[in-house]
Design an enzyme around this catalytic site. Structure first.
Site, PDB file in Angstrom:
ATOM      1  N   LYS A 107      35.512 -83.859-107.250  1.00  0.00           N
ATOM      2  CA  LYS A 107      34.801 -83.339-106.069  1.00  0.00           C
ATOM      3  C   LYS A 107      35.613 -83.684-104.820  1.00  0.00           C
ATOM      4  CE  LYS A 107      30.265 -83.757-103.777  1.00  0.00           C
ATOM      5  NZ  LYS A 107      28.900 -84.273-103.938  1.00  0.00           N
ATOM      6  N   GLY A 164      32.726 -74.988-104.254  1.00  0.00           N
ATOM      7  CA  GLY A 164      33.623 -74.719-103.133  1.00  0.00           C
ATOM      8  C   GLY A 164      34.618 -75.828-102.893  1.00  0.00           C
ATOM      9  N   ARG A 165      34.338 -76.988-103.478  1.00  0.00           N
ATOM     10  CA  ARG A 165      35.280 -78.102-103.310  1.00  0.00           C
ATOM     11  C   ARG A 165      35.308 -78.986-104.553  1.00  0.00           C
ATOM     12  NH1 ARG A 165      32.474 -82.691 -99.600  1.00  0.00           N
ATOM     13  NH2 ARG A 165      30.313 -82.258-100.085  1.00  0.00           N
ATOM     14  N   ASP A 220      36.858 -76.403 -96.219  1.00  0.00           N
ATOM     15  CA  ASP A 220      38.237 -76.833 -96.478  1.00  0.00           C
ATOM     16  C   ASP A 220      38.433 -77.357 -97.899  1.00  0.00           C
ATOM     17  OD1 ASP A 220      36.877 -79.224 -96.408  1.00  0.00           O
ATOM     18  OD2 ASP A 220      38.026 -80.093 -94.750  1.00  0.00           O
ATOM     19  N   GLY A 221      37.340 -77.395 -98.691  1.00  0.00           N
ATOM     20  CA  GLY A 221      37.452 -77.843-100.075  1.00  0.00           C
ATOM     21  C   GLY A 221      37.604 -79.340-100.228  1.00  0.00           C
ATOM     22  N   ARG A 225      33.308 -87.167-110.894  1.00  0.00           N
ATOM     23  CA  ARG A 225      31.881 -87.234-111.211  1.00  0.00           C
ATOM     24  C   ARG A 225      31.656 -86.963-112.693  1.00  0.00           C
ATOM     25  NH1 ARG A 225      27.781 -84.067-107.384  1.00  0.00           N
ATOM     26  NH2 ARG A 225      28.635 -82.166-108.255  1.00  0.00           N
ATOM     27  N   ARG A 241      22.889 -75.909-113.098  1.00  0.00           N
ATOM     28  CA  ARG A 241      21.870 -76.107-112.074  1.00  0.00           C
ATOM     29  C   ARG A 241      20.799 -75.019-112.160  1.00  0.00           C
ATOM     30  NH1 ARG A 241      25.437 -78.392-107.796  1.00  0.00           N
ATOM     31  NH2 ARG A 241      27.395 -78.786-108.855  1.00  0.00           N
ATOM     32  N   ASP A 256      20.466 -75.363-105.849  1.00  0.00           N
ATOM     33  CA  ASP A 256      21.800 -75.617-106.422  1.00  0.00           C
ATOM     34  C   ASP A 256      22.022 -77.110-106.630  1.00  0.00           C
ATOM     35  OD1 ASP A 256      21.706 -75.169-103.489  1.00  0.00           O
ATOM     36  OD2 ASP A 256      23.679 -76.106-103.549  1.00  0.00           O
ATOM     37  N   ASN A 257      21.163 -77.930-106.080  1.00  0.00           N
ATOM     38  CA  ASN A 257      21.300 -79.373-106.253  1.00  0.00           C
ATOM     39  C   ASN A 257      20.259 -79.932-107.216  1.00  0.00           C
ATOM     40  OD1 ASN A 257      23.440 -79.369-104.478  1.00  0.00           O
ATOM     41  ND2 ASN A 257      22.194 -79.903-102.700  1.00  0.00           N
TER      42      ASN A 257
HETATM   43  P1  AMP Z   1      26.219 -79.261-100.997  1.00  0.00           P
HETATM   44  O1  AMP Z   1      25.402 -79.170 -99.748  1.00  0.00           O
HETATM   45  O2  AMP Z   1      27.196 -80.392-101.011  1.00  0.00           O
HETATM   46  O3  AMP Z   1      25.398 -79.215-102.219  1.00  0.00           O
HETATM   47  O4  AMP Z   1      27.136 -77.966-101.004  1.00  0.00           O
HETATM   48  C1  AMP Z   1      26.618 -76.670-100.918  1.00  0.00           C
HETATM   49  C2  AMP Z   1      27.713 -75.668-101.163  1.00  0.00           C
HETATM   50  O5  AMP Z   1      28.731 -75.770-100.180  1.00  0.00           O
HETATM   51  C3  AMP Z   1      28.427 -75.826-102.495  1.00  0.00           C
HETATM   52  O6  AMP Z   1      28.745 -74.549-102.956  1.00  0.00           O
HETATM   53  C4  AMP Z   1      29.663 -76.588-102.128  1.00  0.00           C
HETATM   54  O7  AMP Z   1      30.700 -76.378-103.052  1.00  0.00           O
HETATM   55  C5  AMP Z   1      29.995 -76.017-100.775  1.00  0.00           C
HETATM   56  N1  AMP Z   1      30.770 -76.945 -99.937  1.00  0.00           N
HETATM   57  C6  AMP Z   1      30.335 -78.104 -99.403  1.00  0.00           C
HETATM   58  N2  AMP Z   1      31.318 -78.693 -98.700  1.00  0.00           N
HETATM   59  C7  AMP Z   1      32.408 -77.900 -98.788  1.00  0.00           C
HETATM   60  C8  AMP Z   1      33.746 -77.958 -98.269  1.00  0.00           C
HETATM   61  N3  AMP Z   1      34.159 -78.969 -97.512  1.00  0.00           N
HETATM   62  N4  AMP Z   1      34.561 -76.947 -98.588  1.00  0.00           N
HETATM   63  C9  AMP Z   1      34.168 -75.923 -99.334  1.00  0.00           C
HETATM   64  N5  AMP Z   1      32.931 -75.807 -99.850  1.00  0.00           N
HETATM   65  C10 AMP Z   1      32.049 -76.778 -99.585  1.00  0.00           C
HETATM   66 MG    MG Z   2      25.535 -79.143-104.072  1.00  0.00          MG
END
Ligand code: AMP
Ligand code: MG
Length: 499
Positions: A114, A93-94, A126-127, A177, A184, A253-254
């Site tokens: 990232k 998503g970002r 907001d990506g 990164r 994953r 996913d992590n």
């Molecule tokens: P994370 O908790 O960082 O592993 O993110 C979980 C999911 O949320 C992943 O699909 C990320 O790409 C998405 N995500 C996290 N932060 C953002 C953001 N600011 N904008 C869009 N997608 C996000």
């Molecule tokens: Mg993640």
């Protein structure tokens, strides 16, 4: 004449982007107002075959996403995941994968931006990313790497000259990164949920090609792959436990099938030893507490196993039985890796039955006395000898509490008796301990201090902390300020998700 950045040594391939199209979308990073390079890992650049001088001079537009390096083919990857136990379709998503850099060693590394802007998978987000969390990812992953723990790494951090709106406006940044891959557990869950067998097969072939090439000719590739991922994760989680690392968001996913630590969000290291430690402000139930990590890893691996079922056996019952046989080995494997590592921490090169309880009893003592995990273990080498010389000085609880001191003395006597049975002698044992017990880890209070200074425009403290965590096993005058736990009265440490 080409721009110098074009000649930095880029050598991209795109094996992931050759997979079926459901697994990704073509996306470009969204340009930012004012790219500025704040961190560049020159050593890592060289390992990747990239010229650090060129990157330092001209890399900012690439690391901010304003310019695409030659040969890159930017995509966002699709994946799913169980977040705090709930299944969701996700995806980058970002983040944007620029491609797979082929290093001079021949190894293939994902280069991913990232915080590079919205994609088709952004949902409400907001990506973007804020500078603090991206710097935290760099410092903690660099610390992990120096500790010898498999991890993704940070090649660069670029500021964007734009603000991101979180609880307050924060300076924006993009992290570059580097990963063995970004496949994953959640990528397999996504492929399984699409319910398209050729897609799942293609993903398995891809992952095997990248991480387990010896399985390419296996008659049971899916089962072999599951076994290999389980082994890597068992080893990885054991390593986390042995340095007091708390990942913080072990959603599926992590969890990377490569066995690298990935996605440093609300992560932190223990100071005082307590298995119930949770740092993440969003983990209200303590699902991802320090002591829960082996259980959660096992649960996540069960999600991988489920995803692979159709490729294990045409008959579902037979498939379930086969994967269960492999999955059930995880707890014992993780425990064995942990005990192996614990032995080294105690200076033991041989194995005896009582070693597990010797280790458990030390942990119990640390828990009861709220002892500092890293400092207690780092001091063991000094306490291995016959005299109780304690050059590092006693930590508060032991000094202040005669009962705790007596309990430690009793434990120490048992340990010394055990050490006396080591064939290599005390000197060898001390060497083993020094190589197994870090004196410097990225301590939370130091990380916070460095990030706060960086957000205010001073990257100096961050650079000094980075230097310190890169040599974790050596006691030097320079790393003295980074060795101790937080000052008394610091309160309970909390980290935020960093989105
Ligand atoms: P994370 O908790 O960082 O592993 O993110 C979980 C999911 O949320 C992943 O699909 C990320 O790409 C998405 N995500 C996290 N932060 C953002 C953001 N600011 N904008 C869009 N997608 C996000
Ligand atoms: Mg993640």
């Amino acid at each position: 004449m080409t721009a110098p950045i074009h000649d930095a040594g880029w050598r991209f391939d795109h094996s992931y982007a050759r997979l079926p199209g459901a697994l990704f979308t073509h996306e470009r990073p969204t340009p930012v107002r004012a790219p500025g390079l704040v961190v560049l890992n020159a050593t890592l650049a060289r390992e990747l075959g990239l010229d650090p001088d060129v990157l330092q001079d001209a890399g900012a537009p690439v690391f901010a996403g304003n310019e695409i390096p030659p040969g890159a083919e930017p995509i966002a990857q699709a994946y799913a995941g169980h977040q705090f136990g709930h299944f969701t379709n996700l995806g980058d998503g970002r983040a944007i994968l620029l491609g797979e850099q082929i290093a001079p060693s021949g190894h293939r590394f994902d280069l991913q931006l990232k915080g590079s802007g919205r994609t088709r998978y952004s949902r409400g987000g907001d990506g973007r990313a804020a500078l603090g969390p991206m710097l935290r990812e760099v410092i903690v992953s660099e610390g992990m790497h120096a500790l010898g723990i498999p991890t993704t790494r940070g090649l660069a951090v670029a500021t964007t000259g734009e603000e991101v709106l979180r609880a307050t406006p924060l300076p924006g940044a993009v992290l570059t990164r580097v990963a063995a891959s970004h496949v994953r557990v959640g990528t397999f869950q996504f492929a399984r949920a699409v319910d398209d067998r050729p897609l799942l097969e293609a993903l398995l072939d891809h992952a095997i090609g990248r991480h387990d090439p010896s399985l390419a000719t296996s008659t049971e590739p899916a089962l072999g792959f599951l076994d290999a991922v389980i082994e890597r994760q068992a080893a990885l989680i054991a390593r986390w436990m042995l340095v007091g690392f708390v990942h913080g968001v072990m959603n599926t996913d992590n969890m990377a099938v490569s066995g690298e630590t990935i996605d440093y969000g609300p992560c932190a290291f223990l100071d005082t030893y307590d298995p119930a430690t949770v740092f993440s402000s969003i983990d209200q139930q303590g699902r991802y507490a320090y002591g829960n990590q082996p259980l959660i890893a096992h649960w996540n691996l069960a999600r991988l196993a489920e995803s692979l079922l159709p490729l294990v056996h045409a008959d579902e019952d037979a498939a379930v039985e086969a994967v269960r046989g492999v999955l059930d080995t995880f707890p014992a494997r993780c425990a064995r890796h942990t005990l192996d590592g614990a032995r080294s921490k105690l200076g033991l090169s041989s194995a005896e039955d009582g070693d597990q309880s010797l280790w458990d009893d030390l942990l119990r003592w640390m828990h009861a006395t709220r002892a500092d995990f890293t400092a207690t273990l780092a001091r063991l080498a000094a306490e291995a000898g016959p005299s109780v010389a304690d050059p590092a000085g006693d930590p508060e609880p032991r000094a202040g509490d005669p009962e705790a001191a007596a309990a430690f003395a009793a434990w120490r006597a048992r340990w010394q008796a055990r050490l006396a049975r080591e064939r290599g002698g005390l000197e060898e044992a001390v060497g083993v301990m020094r190589r197994a017990n870090p004196v410097v880890i990225p301590r939370n209070h130091r990380v916070e201090e460095a990030l706060a200074a960086a957000e205010a425009g001073d990257i100096g403290p961050f650079q000094r902390l980075l230097d310190a965590v890169r040599a974790p096993f050596e006691e030097t005058a320079a790393n003295e300020p980074y060795r101790g736990g937080p000052p008394a009265g610091c309160g309970r440490y909390r980290t935020f998700c960093g989105t």
